[in-house]
Design a protein around this motif. Structure first.
Motif, mmCIF file in Angstrom:
data_model
loop_
_atom_site.group_PDB
_atom_site.id
_atom_site.type_symbol
_atom_site.label_atom_id
_atom_site.label_comp_id
_atom_site.label_asym_id
_atom_site.label_seq_id
_atom_site.Cartn_x
_atom_site.Cartn_y
_atom_site.Cartn_z
ATOM 1 N N LEU A 26 0.840 -1.195 0.000
ATOM 2 C CA LEU A 26 0.000 0.000 0.000
ATOM 3 C C LEU A 26 0.876 1.246 0.000
ATOM 4 N N GLY A 59 -2.623 4.666 -1.897
ATOM 5 C CA GLY A 59 -3.182 5.288 -0.717
ATOM 6 C C GLY A 59 -3.929 6.550 -1.137
ATOM 7 N N GLY A 65 -3.619 3.842 6.203
ATOM 8 C CA GLY A 65 -2.708 2.754 5.874
ATOM 9 C C GLY A 65 -2.376 1.856 7.045
ATOM 10 N N LEU A 77 3.571 -1.479 3.856
ATOM 11 C CA LEU A 77 3.055 -0.117 3.747
ATOM 12 C C LEU A 77 4.215 0.836 3.489
#
Length: 318
Positions: A26, A59, A65, A77
């Motif tokens: 992400l 994102g 996140g 992340l």
């Protein structure tokens, strides 16, 4: 019969070799050049070469996140050091496994009359709310600034253009390009040049995946760093996927941001120049921890070193 068993064994081995570990990564915002290495590693098959089937998800302003990572909806992340340390304090077992950028790219955009960050006294400072729990306490303490100087930054540069006594937060590959396109001369001051210690564009995971699947983490870190090295050499494959995810992204912005990242050596400067890409050090993390405690953004805690691990960057050979 023996030959049949051998054929089955070989077929099974081939299928096992082809199996890819599924991974979701992400990003921190809408797709842009600052995410290029991840997209490049997908586009050029670098992740697949390392046995990974990686999905890159964008994102954005409405995406939490850390929450998604903790809920298992992402494996890795694109994070920040302050975020990870805050997570540890809040009981969320985050851990940073690599630093793609050796410096946090946050800085200040000013009009040409500003000679240094020391000139910010008396200026109106436009900044997002998040700045109050990240870089502004450091900036305020270092240069004797006040909260009364600050105003909200709405991610629109028109107020800055209209008032020569105003400065605003920004990133070197973004706001200066917007100003250039508008015919507005500006200066950019990188906080890292003035001693702001956090890393940028870090790879963050939950401590559980580090414990349970260290080989997946190692391969993801190594492949990502390979992707970044490739992207900085020739960004075309990664840019094609960036524009697919974010159709509003244009070639001019991508080219400008790519050049800035290369020129400022975010990926291969600093400690990475002698220790290799992705590297982190205990000393840098301690400076960030101490900065947060001094700025009252974090309470002193014995387990702050749980926020990072050096095992994967030491093993990575992009």
């Amino acid at each position: 019969m023996k030959s049949t068993l051998t054929a089955i064994a070989l077929a099974t081995a081939a299928l096992a070799a082809q199996a890819q570990d599924k991974v979701t990564f992400l990003t921190s915002w809408y797709a842009q050049a600052e995410h290029g290495g991840y997209y490049q590693a997908v586009a050029n098959g670098i992740y697949k070469k390392h046995g990974l089937d990686v999905t890159v998800k964008m994102g954005g302003p409405q995406v939490n996140g850390v929450q998604l990572l903790a809920a298992g909806q992402a494996d890795f992340l694109m994070g920040k050091d302050f975020q990870t340390l805050n997570g540890i304090q809040s009981g969320i077992p985050l851990v940073t496994v690599a630093a793609v950028f050796q410096f946090e790219p946050q800085g200040m955009v000013t009009h040409p009359d500003v000679k240094s960050l020391a000139d910010l006294k008396g200026k109106t400072i436009l900044m997002a709310t998040s700045a109050r729990t990240s870089w502004y306490p450091w900036l305020k303490a270092k240069y004797g600034l006040t909260d009364e100087q600050t105003r909200p930054y709405t991610f629109n540069m028109q107020p800055f253009f209209a008032d020569k006594n105003t400065v605003q937060q920004g990133y070197p590959g973004s706001e200066p390009y917007t100003a250039q396109q508008a015919g507005q001369p500006v200066k950019f001051f990188l906080f890292a040049d003035e001693g702001y210690p956090p890393y940028g564009n870090t790879i963050v995971a939950m401590q559980k995946i580090v414990k349970d699947k260290p080989d997946v983490v190692r391969r993801f870190v190594t492949a990502t760093l390979e992707g970044w090295k490739s992207y900085l050499q020739d960004p075309a494959p990664g840019n094609a996927l960036i524009k697919k995810d974010n159709p509003k992204m244009d070639d001019g912005t991508l080219a400008y941001s790519h050049k800035v990242m290369k020129d400022m050596k975010f990926f291969d400067g600093g400690d990475a120049a002698r220790m290799g890409p992705g590297t982190m050090t205990d000393a840098r993390w301690q400076k960030t921890y101490e900065l947060m405690v001094q700025g009252e953004l974090l309470k002193p805690m014995a387990n702050w070193k749980d926020a990072y691990t050096l095992q994967f960057v030491k093993a990575a050979k992009p």
